[in-house]
Motif scaffolding. Structure first.
Motif, mmCIF file in Angstrom:
data_model
loop_
_atom_site.group_PDB
_atom_site.id
_atom_site.type_symbol
_atom_site.label_atom_id
_atom_site.label_comp_id
_atom_site.label_asym_id
_atom_site.label_seq_id
_atom_site.Cartn_x
_atom_site.Cartn_y
_atom_site.Cartn_z
ATOM 1 N N ALA A 58 0.833 -1.208 0.000
ATOM 2 C CA ALA A 58 0.000 0.000 0.000
ATOM 3 C C ALA A 58 0.867 1.257 0.000
ATOM 4 O O ALA A 58 0.566 2.223 -0.716
ATOM 5 C CB ALA A 58 -0.939 -0.004 1.198
ATOM 6 N N ASN A 59 1.937 1.242 0.776
ATOM 7 C CA ASN A 59 2.840 2.394 0.809
ATOM 8 C C ASN A 59 3.482 2.619 -0.557
ATOM 9 O O ASN A 59 3.623 3.761 -1.007
ATOM 10 C CB ASN A 59 3.909 2.220 1.881
ATOM 11 N N ARG A 60 3.862 1.534 -1.224
ATOM 12 C CA ARG A 60 4.455 1.661 -2.559
ATOM 13 C C ARG A 60 3.420 2.209 -3.548
ATOM 14 O O ARG A 60 3.739 3.075 -4.371
ATOM 15 C CB ARG A 60 4.990 0.308 -3.031
ATOM 16 N N ALA A 61 2.197 1.743 -3.453
ATOM 17 C CA ALA A 61 1.128 2.246 -4.327
ATOM 18 C C ALA A 61 0.929 3.737 -4.105
ATOM 19 O O ALA A 61 0.790 4.505 -5.064
ATOM 20 C CB ALA A 61 -0.170 1.486 -4.067
ATOM 21 N N LEU A 62 0.953 4.164 -2.857
ATOM 22 C CA LEU A 62 0.779 5.579 -2.539
ATOM 23 C C LEU A 62 1.928 6.418 -3.083
ATOM 24 O O LEU A 62 1.710 7.473 -3.679
ATOM 25 C CB LEU A 62 0.649 5.763 -1.028
ATOM 26 N N GLU A 63 3.159 5.934 -2.914
ATOM 27 C CA GLU A 63 4.325 6.645 -3.444
ATOM 28 C C GLU A 63 4.200 6.825 -4.964
ATOM 29 O O GLU A 63 4.463 7.898 -5.489
ATOM 30 C CB GLU A 63 5.611 5.865 -3.155
ATOM 31 N N LEU A 64 3.827 5.761 -5.630
ATOM 32 C CA LEU A 64 3.698 5.806 -7.086
ATOM 33 C C LEU A 64 2.574 6.758 -7.511
ATOM 34 O O LEU A 64 2.735 7.538 -8.453
ATOM 35 C CB LEU A 64 3.429 4.412 -7.637
#
Length: 70
Positions: A58-64
């Motif tokens: 989820a954190n990676r999705a948010l960063e992207l």
């Protein structure tokens, strides 16, 4: 496919497909689609009880999503 698998109650299968899609989109540098795939992966991981891995996805999705130009 991952979304259908989630809808049909197969989070393990959904996680596998979502992760593969995310890796493909990452290799192709298509951030918005990778973000979408990572969010699906996170949802599947939550349903599997793998909260730490879900948080990372989820954190990676948010960063992207935040860095996307779309």
């Amino acid at each position: 496919i991952a979304q259908i698998m989630l809808d049909e109650g197969d989070p393990a299968g959904a996680e596998t497909y979502a992760r593969a899609a995310a890796e493909k989109f990452a290799a192709e540098k298509v951030a918005p689609m990778e973000a979408w795939a990572r969010s699906l992966q996170a949802t599947a991981l939550v349903k599997l009880g793998r909260t730490a891995a879900a948080r990372a996805a989820a954190n990676r999705a948010l960063e992207l999503a935040e860095s996307s130009q779309y």
